[in-house]
Structures are given as structure tokens and as C-alpha cells.
Design an enzyme around this catalytic site. Sequence first.
Site, PDB file in Angstrom:
ATOM      1  N   SER A  80      27.858  37.560  44.602  1.00 59.65           N
ATOM      2  CA  SER A  80      26.552  37.260  44.894  1.00 59.65           C
ATOM      3  C   SER A  80      25.533  38.345  45.072  1.00 59.65           C
ATOM      4  CB  SER A  80      26.368  36.286  46.296  1.00 59.65           C
ATOM      5  OG  SER A  80      26.930  35.012  46.095  1.00 59.65           O
ATOM      6  N   GLU A  90      36.011  41.695  45.128  1.00 62.98           N
ATOM      7  CA  GLU A  90      35.105  40.439  45.159  1.00 62.98           C
ATOM      8  C   GLU A  90      35.664  39.492  45.989  1.00 62.98           C
ATOM      9  OE1 GLU A  90      33.250  40.092  40.914  1.00 62.98           O
ATOM     10  OE2 GLU A  90      34.811  38.926  41.016  1.00 62.98           O
ATOM     11  N   GLY A 123      29.517  33.244  43.810  1.00 65.18           N
ATOM     12  CA  GLY A 123      28.892  32.058  43.432  1.00 65.18           C
ATOM     13  C   GLY A 123      28.637  31.161  44.646  1.00 65.18           C
ATOM     14  N   LYS A 149      30.843  34.912  32.528  1.00 65.28           N
ATOM     15  CA  LYS A 149      31.752  33.695  32.955  1.00 65.28           C
ATOM     16  C   LYS A 149      31.893  32.783  31.541  1.00 65.28           C
ATOM     17  CE  LYS A 149      31.840  34.606  37.782  1.00 65.28           C
ATOM     18  NZ  LYS A 149      32.109  34.226  39.111  1.00 65.28           N
ATOM     19  N   ASN A 174      29.181  39.715  34.457  1.00 63.41           N
ATOM     20  CA  ASN A 174      30.164  38.656  33.979  1.00 63.41           C
ATOM     21  C   ASN A 174      29.764  37.421  33.802  1.00 63.41           C
ATOM     22  OD1 ASN A 174      32.544  37.092  33.722  1.00 63.41           O
ATOM     23  ND2 ASN A 174      33.251  37.216  35.997  1.00 63.41           N
ATOM     24  N   GLU A 219      39.078  33.927  39.743  1.00 59.01           N
ATOM     25  CA  GLU A 219      39.079  32.303  39.143  1.00 59.01           C
ATOM     26  C   GLU A 219      40.323  32.279  37.976  1.00 59.01           C
ATOM     27  OE1 GLU A 219      34.761  32.760  37.498  1.00 59.01           O
ATOM     28  OE2 GLU A 219      34.367  32.715  39.723  1.00 59.01           O
ATOM     29  N   HIS A 252      40.468  38.254  37.620  1.00 59.87           N
ATOM     30  CA  HIS A 252      39.426  37.887  38.295  1.00 59.87           C
ATOM     31  C   HIS A 252      40.049  36.581  39.298  1.00 59.87           C
ATOM     32  CE1 HIS A 252      35.613  35.793  39.190  1.00 59.87           C
ATOM     33  NE2 HIS A 252      35.179  36.823  38.968  1.00 59.87           N
TER      34      HIS A 252
END
Length: 261
Positions: A217, A171, A177, A15, A13, A101, A99
Site C-alpha cells: 500500500s 512486504e 492491497g 500483478k 508490480n 501471492e 512474492h
Amino acid sequence: MNKKYRKALIAGNWKMNMLPSEAKGFVEALKAEMPKQKSCDVAICAPFVVMPALMKATGGSRIALGAQDVSAHDKGAYTGEVSIAQLKDIGTKYVIIGHSERRQYHGETDELVNAKSLKTLDAGITPIICVGESLDQRERGLTLPHIEYQVRAALTAMSEEQVRRCVIAYEPIWAIGTGKTATADQAEEVCEYIRGVIRKAFSARTARSTTILYGGSMNAGNAMELLGKADIDGGLIGGASLKPTDFAKIIAATAQESAHE
Ligand code: 13P
């Protein structure tokens, strides 16, 4: 355990990283470093504007093209959105949906995640549906009920055949991250639980055929241990997917995984 019933997948991904002009160099480096033996499917989910360049660069290779979002609408007056037909037209094989985010910064709801997933399946494209708890939810002991709610909501109104074509990505938000990976046991606990939710809501056959990924991660150093777990069929990789050497090592870890089975 039953891993033979499902496909391993390593999906990057990207991003909001990487320029269209950088795609070719990245793919050349990745192709040179990744194993020739095919122990998993490989995809890169790129920003919309990078996708055509990535498609051109990956042409003829085993690297599939993925998107990071899709509109829940078919076409028309939805400024800024991209439809599933447009993604299909350029050869997209995967779409990340829900996701954390997008849920956090764009207010995406479970209903929207479900609608986008159904649209994606209708187009014959694989949705990678993301679920995960916040640190606060984990600390309050709410991880499993929250995950169950998200999974059931995302799979609402799907047939068993449709569920089997979905990929679910666990996730944990606190691991994204942050360099703070869930331990392999923590990740396995939730991935196994997700498979149990699918078993309860659909059937044992569908549960054992659905690909479940871990993301947060994941890197060249910890991939093998995570991928060695019974219910973790692959990874959704952020930061490490931007480095061809690291991404290739994660892909290679699936080969060692299957060799150990
Ligand atoms: P990182 O691998 O950078 O933690 O990101 C994980 C992720 O969000 C993949 O979708």
C-alpha cells in the site's frame, strides 16, 4: 545514513493487470509525468505476455523491464513455466521472486525462492526477493524471527558479491492491497533488521550495499515518509503502479528524499 552505498529503486508490480495493448499508452503517460532527473532506478514488473509490448514502449527510456516470476529450471518439459534465458533474451533486468501471492497461492517454498534467486543471479539479472509476515505472525510477536528465517533461506549458498546484487523487498502480507500501510517506523524497524541479518550472515560491507525496498500500500501520499527512512531504499508498488500519475509521484519522492539527505 550510508544510503550513498546503494541504489534507490522504485519497481512497479503490475500483478495480473494491464493488457499488452495498454502498455504503450501507460508508458507515454508515465514518461510525460516522471521527473527527468534520475534519483532512482525505475522498473515495471509485468505479466509475461505484456513484457514484449512494455519492452517496445520503454525502449530508450530509463524504465527497466521486470518479470514477476521465473522457473527454477533451465529448459525442457515444464509446461507453463518461463526460463531465465527466455527472460534475458527479451531484455529483462529484474525478476520478482517469492512474492507472498506466489508463496500463498502457488505453494512456493523458501528453497524454491533460493533456487530461483540463484538462477537469476547466474544470468546477470537482479532478483527482487520478497519477504514478509502475516497479520497472525505480527500479532504473535513472530515478525522478526520469521523475517530472519526467510532472508537467510533466500540467500543460502550465495557469495557476498551475489548478495550485493540482490534486492530484498519487505512486504508485510497484511499491508498488501489492503490500503493498510505499515507505519514508516514499523517498515523501518524490519528493513533495518533485515540489514542486520545480512551483516551477521555476510559482512557490514555487504549489508550496507544491499538495496532493501518496502512494499504494501505504498502510494503518492505516504511514499516520501517511508523513503525518508534510513534503511528503506525504495519501493515495490502494486496498485499505485497502475496509475501513471501516482507512480510518477512515488518516483519523484526519491528525488526529494535524496535532496534532503
Ligand atoms: P499494493 O501496493 O497494491 O499493496 O501491493 C504491494 C505489492 O504486493 C507489491 O509487490
